[in-house]
Scaffold this motif. Structure first.
Motif, PDB file in Angstrom:
ATOM      1  N   ALA A   1       0.838  -1.209   0.000  1.00 46.74           N
ATOM      2  CA  ALA A   1       0.000   0.000   0.000  1.00 46.74           C
ATOM      3  C   ALA A   1       0.870   1.254   0.000  1.00 46.74           C
ATOM      4  N   GLU A   2       1.975   1.215   0.733  1.00 44.25           N
ATOM      5  CA  GLU A   2       2.879   2.374   0.769  1.00 44.25           C
ATOM      6  C   GLU A   2       3.590   2.544  -0.577  1.00 44.25           C
ATOM      7  N   TRP A   3       4.003   1.414  -1.149  1.00 38.19           N
ATOM      8  CA  TRP A   3       4.599   1.459  -2.492  1.00 38.19           C
ATOM      9  C   TRP A   3       3.608   2.076  -3.474  1.00 38.19           C
ATOM     10  N   GLN A   4       2.353   1.657  -3.386  1.00 34.66           N
ATOM     11  CA  GLN A   4       1.314   2.168  -4.283  1.00 34.66           C
ATOM     12  C   GLN A   4       1.142   3.678  -4.106  1.00 34.66           C
ATOM     13  N   LYS A   5       1.193   4.144  -2.855  1.00 36.75           N
ATOM     14  CA  LYS A   5       1.098   5.589  -2.607  1.00 36.75           C
ATOM     15  C   LYS A   5       2.257   6.325  -3.263  1.00 36.75           C
ATOM     16  N   GLY A   6       3.431   5.730  -3.191  1.00 30.80           N
ATOM     17  CA  GLY A   6       4.609   6.326  -3.831  1.00 30.80           C
ATOM     18  C   GLY A   6       4.436   6.434  -5.337  1.00 30.80           C
ATOM     19  N   ILE A   7       3.906   5.370  -5.943  1.00 26.91           N
ATOM     20  CA  ILE A   7       3.666   5.387  -7.394  1.00 26.91           C
ATOM     21  C   ILE A   7       2.639   6.465  -7.739  1.00 26.91           C
ATOM     22  N   GLU A   8       1.575   6.529  -6.952  1.00 27.88           N
ATOM     23  CA  GLU A   8       0.541   7.541  -7.215  1.00 27.88           C
ATOM     24  C   GLU A   8       1.103   8.960  -7.050  1.00 27.88           C
ATOM     25  N   PHE A   9       1.990   9.123  -6.079  1.00 27.59           N
ATOM     26  CA  PHE A   9       2.647  10.417  -5.883  1.00 27.59           C
ATOM     27  C   PHE A   9       3.420  10.806  -7.153  1.00 27.59           C
ATOM     28  N   LEU A  10       4.219   9.885  -7.666  1.00 24.48           N
ATOM     29  CA  LEU A  10       5.028  10.180  -8.857  1.00 24.48           C
ATOM     30  C   LEU A  10       4.134  10.451 -10.069  1.00 24.48           C
ATOM     31  N   GLU A  11       3.049   9.676 -10.200  1.00 23.30           N
ATOM     32  CA  GLU A  11       2.144   9.888 -11.341  1.00 23.30           C
ATOM     33  C   GLU A  11       1.446  11.251 -11.252  1.00 23.30           C
ATOM     34  N   TRP A  12       1.081  11.637 -10.046  1.00 24.60           N
ATOM     35  CA  TRP A  12       0.449  12.951  -9.850  1.00 24.60           C
ATOM     36  C   TRP A  12       1.463  14.061 -10.175  1.00 24.60           C
ATOM     37  N   ALA A  13       2.688  13.878  -9.700  1.00 23.87           N
ATOM     38  CA  ALA A  13       3.730  14.879  -9.981  1.00 23.87           C
ATOM     39  C   ALA A  13       3.960  14.992 -11.489  1.00 23.87           C
ATOM     40  N   GLY A  14       3.929  13.867 -12.182  1.00 25.21           N
ATOM     41  CA  GLY A  14       4.071  13.893 -13.638  1.00 25.21           C
ATOM     42  C   GLY A  14       2.911  14.624 -14.298  1.00 25.21           C
ATOM     43  N   ASP A  15       1.719  14.320 -13.810  1.00 26.04           N
ATOM     44  CA  ASP A  15       0.491  14.911 -14.349  1.00 26.04           C
ATOM     45  C   ASP A  15       0.461  16.429 -14.224  1.00 26.04           C
ATOM     46  N   ILE A  16       0.908  16.933 -13.094  1.00 23.66           N
ATOM     47  CA  ILE A  16       0.785  18.356 -12.795  1.00 23.66           C
ATOM     48  C   ILE A  16       1.918  19.154 -13.435  1.00 23.66           C
ATOM     49  N   SER A  17       2.948  18.460 -13.894  1.00 25.85           N
ATOM     50  CA  SER A  17       4.112  19.141 -14.479  1.00 25.85           C
ATOM     51  C   SER A  17       3.832  19.562 -15.917  1.00 25.85           C
ATOM     52  N   ASP A  18       4.375  20.706 -16.281  1.00 26.71           N
ATOM     53  CA  ASP A  18       4.344  21.116 -17.681  1.00 26.71           C
ATOM     54  C   ASP A  18       5.536  22.036 -17.914  1.00 26.71           C
ATOM     55  N   LYS A  19       5.502  22.770 -19.030  1.00 22.57           N
ATOM     56  CA  LYS A  19       6.661  23.592 -19.384  1.00 22.57           C
ATOM     57  C   LYS A  19       6.966  24.619 -18.300  1.00 22.57           C
ATOM     58  N   GLU A  20       5.966  25.012 -17.574  1.00 20.48           N
ATOM     59  CA  GLU A  20       6.171  26.058 -16.562  1.00 20.48           C
ATOM     60  C   GLU A  20       6.136  25.567 -15.123  1.00 20.48           C
ATOM     61  N   ARG A  21       5.610  24.395 -14.906  1.00 18.86           N
ATOM     62  CA  ARG A  21       5.569  23.859 -13.539  1.00 18.86           C
ATOM     63  C   ARG A  21       6.426  22.604 -13.467  1.00 18.86           C
ATOM     64  N   HIS A  22       7.428  22.645 -12.596  1.00 17.05           N
ATOM     65  CA  HIS A  22       8.394  21.552 -12.527  1.00 17.05           C
ATOM     66  C   HIS A  22       8.315  20.903 -11.154  1.00 17.05           C
ATOM     67  N   GLU A  23       7.313  20.038 -10.987  1.00 16.79           N
ATOM     68  CA  GLU A  23       7.047  19.451  -9.666  1.00 16.79           C
ATOM     69  C   GLU A  23       8.194  18.564  -9.187  1.00 16.79           C
ATOM     70  N   PHE A  24       8.898  17.912 -10.118  1.00 14.17           N
ATOM     71  CA  PHE A  24      10.003  17.047  -9.686  1.00 14.17           C
ATOM     72  C   PHE A  24      11.186  17.884  -9.179  1.00 14.17           C
TER      73      PHE A  24
END
Lengths: 290, 290
Positions: free
Chosen positions: A48-71
Motif C-alpha cells: 500500500a505504501e509502495w502504491q502511494k509512492g507510485i501515485e505520488f510520482l504519477e500525480w507529480a508527472g500529471d501536474i508538471s508542464d513547461k512552466e511547472r516543474h514538480e520534480f
C-alpha cells in the motif's frame, strides 16, 4: 537468477549490467539501487505504501508542464537540490544555492545600471557588485543572469499578469567586472503547495515559505558557472527556508538610503526622489577545473 | 538553520518535521531522505547528472497515462517491486511476484472450467489447481483474478485489436477450492522499451524480456491477498527476468497431452480433438494477521 531473494536482489540487479555500460552510469545506478533497496528493507515497505509512492510520482508527472516543474520542487523540499549545490561548491568562491523551478532561459539583455522595476509599485532597490576571481581581480565579459519575484511574490512564469521576462535580465560585465541594476526588494514567497509536493509539506507540518532573494547565474570563460541567491538579513524565514537554500555568505544587509541621494549611472538616475535601498554583493567565481 | 551544510542537511530536514507528523510517515521519509542524501554524496552527483534525473522523471510522467504506468515499470526493472513483494511474503504460502503494469480491474466472471482462449490461435492450455490454506484445506469462496498475454505477446490494455477484458477473468472457488480454466500457453514478451525506462535498459546492456507467465491475484476472507505469477519451466528467460519476478516455487511443468484425451468439465470439453497442455498449480494462502 531464478531464485531471487530479498538478500540477493541487489547483486542480481548489478549482475544484469552489460560489459559496455558506461562506468559512471554503472556507479550511479549501483549506488541509487543499493540505497533504494536498503530503504525498502529498512522500512519494511508495504504494497500500500509502495502504491502511494507510485501515485505520488504519477500525480507529480500529471501536474508538471513547461512552466511547472514538480520534480524539481520535490528535489528542492527534500534537500537534494541544495545538497547537489553544496557537493559541487568549490571552496573560495561564492556559495552556490538552488536554481529553483522558476528560471526561464533567454531573458533580454540588461545594460549596466538598467532597470527591472518598470511600472511596479515598491521602494527602489539598487543591487550591485563586482564579479571577480578568488584573488579579487574583476572578471570582464561575465554573463550575469538575474531573476526575482514581482512585489506580489510571483515569478513571471507563475503569473499571467506579468510579461514573460518581467523581473528577468542578463547583464554582461565590462573591464571593471561590475554588475548593477535597479529593481524592488524581493519578497518572501511560498513554493507551489497545491500539488503532491505540497501534500508532503502539509503532512509533515512544514510551511511552504522561502525567504526573499535575488537569483543569479554567473558564467565566465575559464570559470565554473555559479548558480546562487542573495538573501536580505532581516527576512523572517532565513532559518527555515523550505528548500534549504540559505548559506551564511549569501545573507546581506539591504541598506536604507535617504531621499535625494540616488546615485548617477542608473537608468533611474534623476527620476527617483524617494528613499531607496542598496545591496552590495560581490560574486566570486572559482576556476573551471574541467 | 541559516548555515545548511552537506554534513547537517539531513538533520536539518528532519528538524523541519512538525510534532503532529504521522510516525510511520516520519519513519519512511527519514529513511528515504537519508538514503537519497547518502546516494548524492557517495556519487558526488553533478548538476548535469541531477538534471538528467529530473528530465527522466518528467519524461516518465509525460509518457504515463491510464494505460501506461512508466513509474511502475521503473520500479519493476530496478527490482523494487519484487523486493516489496518479497519483504511482504509470509513463509509457508505461495511466493508472491510482481503485479506488473498491465492488470486492469473489473474483469468479467469466469465459470469454473471456463475459457479465455476464444477465437485466438494456439494450442489449448488447461490450467487448474486448488486454492488452499497452509494445512492443505481447500478455501471456498476465494476470488481468483486471472490475466495473461494474448499469443501476440500483448496484454489487452496494450493492444487495440483486443477487447478490454481479453484474456482476463475472475473465478470464484467452490467448496473444493478448485480453480480451472482453458487458455493458450502465455508467451515471453518484452516490457515497453520505447520510453525512459527502456533508455535505462538500453544504456546498461539489458534486454526487455520477461519469461512467459500466468498472473493471479487471489483474495479470500481471513487470508492475506496473494499477487503472483506462474512460469513454465522451459522458458528461456527464467534466469534473466528483466523485472526479477521468478521464484523457484512458481516454476511449473506444462505437460503435453495427446489428442483425444481432453477431459470433462470444461467449456471446451467435446470441442477439442487436438493435443493440448496442462499445468497444475495450487495457490497457498497464509492467514491475514492484521
Amino acid at each position: 537468477m531464478r531464485n531471487v531473494t530479498k538478500d540477493n536482489i541487489t547483486d542480481v540487479f548489478m549482475g544484469y549490467f552489460g560489459p559496455d555500460t558506461d562506468p559512471r552510469l554503472r556507479t550511479i545506478l549501483e549506488s541509487l539501487v543499493r540505497h533504494l533497496h536498503a530503504f525498502a528493507k529498512e522500512t519494511s515497505l508495504t504494497h500500500a505504501e509502495w502504491q502511494k509512492g507510485i501515485e505520488f510520482l504519477e500525480w507529480a508527472g500529471d501536474i508538471s508542464d513547461k512552466e511547472r516543474h514538480e520534480f524539481v520542487l520535490l528535489s528542492d523540499v527534500l534537500g537534494l537540490s541544495s545538497l547537489v549545490d553544496m557537493i559541487n561548491t568549490v571552496p573560495g568562491g561564492t556559495s552556490s544555492s538552488v536554481l529553483g523551478p522558476f528560471h526561464i532561459s533567454g531573458a533580454p539583455p540588461l545594460a549596466i545600471g538598467g532597470d527591472l522595476k518598470g511600472d511596479f509599485e515598491g521602494t527602489v532597490l539598487i543591487s550591485e557588485g563586482i564579479v571577480r576571481d578568488q584573488d579579487g581581480n574583476p572578471i570582464e565579459g561575465a554573463e550575469v543572469d538575474i531573476w526575482q519575484t514581482a512585489p506580489n511574490g510571483l515569478y513571471s512564469s507563475q503569473d499571467p499578469e506579468q510579461d514573460t521576462y518581467s523581473f528577468h535580465g542578463i547583464q554582461m560585465t565590462g573591464p571593471d567586472g561590475r554588475y548593477a541594476f535597479t529593481s524592488v526588494k524581493p519578497v518572501s514567497y511560498t513554493v507551489p503547495s497545491d500539488g503532491p509536493v505540497g501534500g508532503i509539506l502539509n503532512a509533515t507540518g512544514r510551511h511552504p515559505w522561502r525567504p526573499s532573494h535575488l537569483h543569479f547565474i554567473v558564467k565566465a570563460k575559464g570559470f565554473r558557472p555559479l548558480v546562487t541567491e542573495v538573501f536580505p538579513d532581516d527576512d523572517p524565514y532565513l532559518d527555515e527556508d523550505t528548500v534549504f537554500g540559505v548559506r551564511e555568505d549569501l545573507v546581506m544587509s539591504y541598506v536604507d538610503m535617504p531621499a535625494g541621494t540616488f546615485p548617477e549611472g542608473f537608468e533611474l538616475s534623476g527620476k527617483v526622489d524617494e528613499a531607496y535601498h542598496t545591496v552590495n554583493f560581490d560574486l566570486v567565481l572559482t576556476p573551471d577545473q574541467s
